[in-house]
Design a protein around this motif. Structure first.
Motif: not given
Length: 307
Positions: A181-182, A264-268, A293-294
């Protein structure tokens, strides 16, 4: 006389049942609601310090704890808000302590080094998120090197706001289910790590772009050593890492977490949830710790309450 005898019998029956109930509660539920067999995870959130949207330590800790409790069997997470717990009994029996707070010379752990060290000696895992990875060089930094294997050192490490591109992740439980991810955040880098590098597993690495070193030299902004490492030698920088102590205990350092909306970033988010599970010695699911995801409204309305 008969009435007196019956009263004694009845009182004995009541006392027996009270004693039995207390025994059952002692075996199955602790003072904080922890069930037998669960791992106790204590989040210590420092005061929010940068206004809405940045350094929301209380809201971020509440969200992570809630998601672990809802989605990870074996987890019992609780949150201490806005500073070190006044009632330190909350730390008793902790399997992991996660500190998400401001750091530097006013780091909330500095007055409590021996207290946290006692937990570590009992096998507790420790994690420091974002600014909490920064401590002064000296006695405190030695504790950090032992607990988590690294820290942010002023006049050596830097703290630019930049977009990191994580192209691949290692074969490690913390990375389960996490895709490349970025994301833009205040990613610290050029950290100071333990000499026992064999005990450190880089989890997030990226080569910072040259513009992250455009600022003048300063305690947190730039220095000759970091320019050589990044601009000349093109050395990828470790931004999150796992550490296995020589006694078998576990530590985790994560330099992101400045921007609240990044949760909110699922991978983070999954990477940090996985890491907390790992340091607490909870088996990380094959696809990582799940969580919904919130929404923006949910992030904006986070309170100090954790269910």
């Amino acid at each position: 006389m008969k009435n007196a005898i019956w009263k004694v019998v009845l009182l004995g029956f009541i006392l027996h049942n009270i004693s039995y109930s207390q025994q059952v509660k002692t075996k199955s539920e602790g003072a904080t609601g922890q069930l037998s067999g669960q791992k106790k995870i204590v989040f210590i959130a420092g005061p929010d310090s940068h206004g809405k949207g940045e350094h929301e330590h209380n809201g971020g800790s509440s969200m992570l704890a809630k998601m672990l409790n809802e989605n990870l069997p074996g987890s019992h997470s609780i949150v201490v808000h806005s500073g070190w717990p006044k009632d330190t009994s909350v730390l008793q029996g902790a399997d992991a302590v996660v500190i998400y707070a401001d750091g530097g010379g006013d780091h909330i752990v500095i007055p409590h080094l021996y207290e946290l060290s006692r937990l570590v000696k009992k096998g507790a895992g420790v994690a420091f998120l974002h600014f909490a990875v920064e401590v002064p060089v000296g006695e405190v930094s030695k504790y950090f090197l032992h607990w988590v294997g690294g820290y942010f050192e002023i006049n050596w490490s830097v703290n630019p706001l930049w977009q990191a591109n994580f192209k691949q992740l290692p074969d490690h439980p913390i990375a389960r289910g996490v895709k490349p991810f970025t994301i833009k955040d205040e990613w610290y880098y050029h950290l100071r790590f333990s000499e026992h590098s064999e005990n450190i597993t880089p989890i997030l690495t990226a080569l910072p772009p040259a513009e992250t070193l455009n600022r003048p030299d300063g305690t947190h902004s730039n220095n000759e050593a970091v320019r050589k490492a990044v601009l000349e030698n093109k050395e990828p920088q470790t931004l999150a890492w796992a550490y296995t102590r020589r006694d078998g205990g576990r530590g985790f350092g994560f330099t992101g977490g400045h921007i609240h909306n990044n949760w909110k970033n699922d991978d983070f988010r999954k990477l940090v949830l996985n890491a907390v599970a790992w340091i607490a010695r909870i088996e990380v699911p094959e696809n990582g710790v799940p969580s919904a995801t919130p929404t923006q409204a949910e992030l904006d309305s986070l309170t100090k309450q954790v269910n």
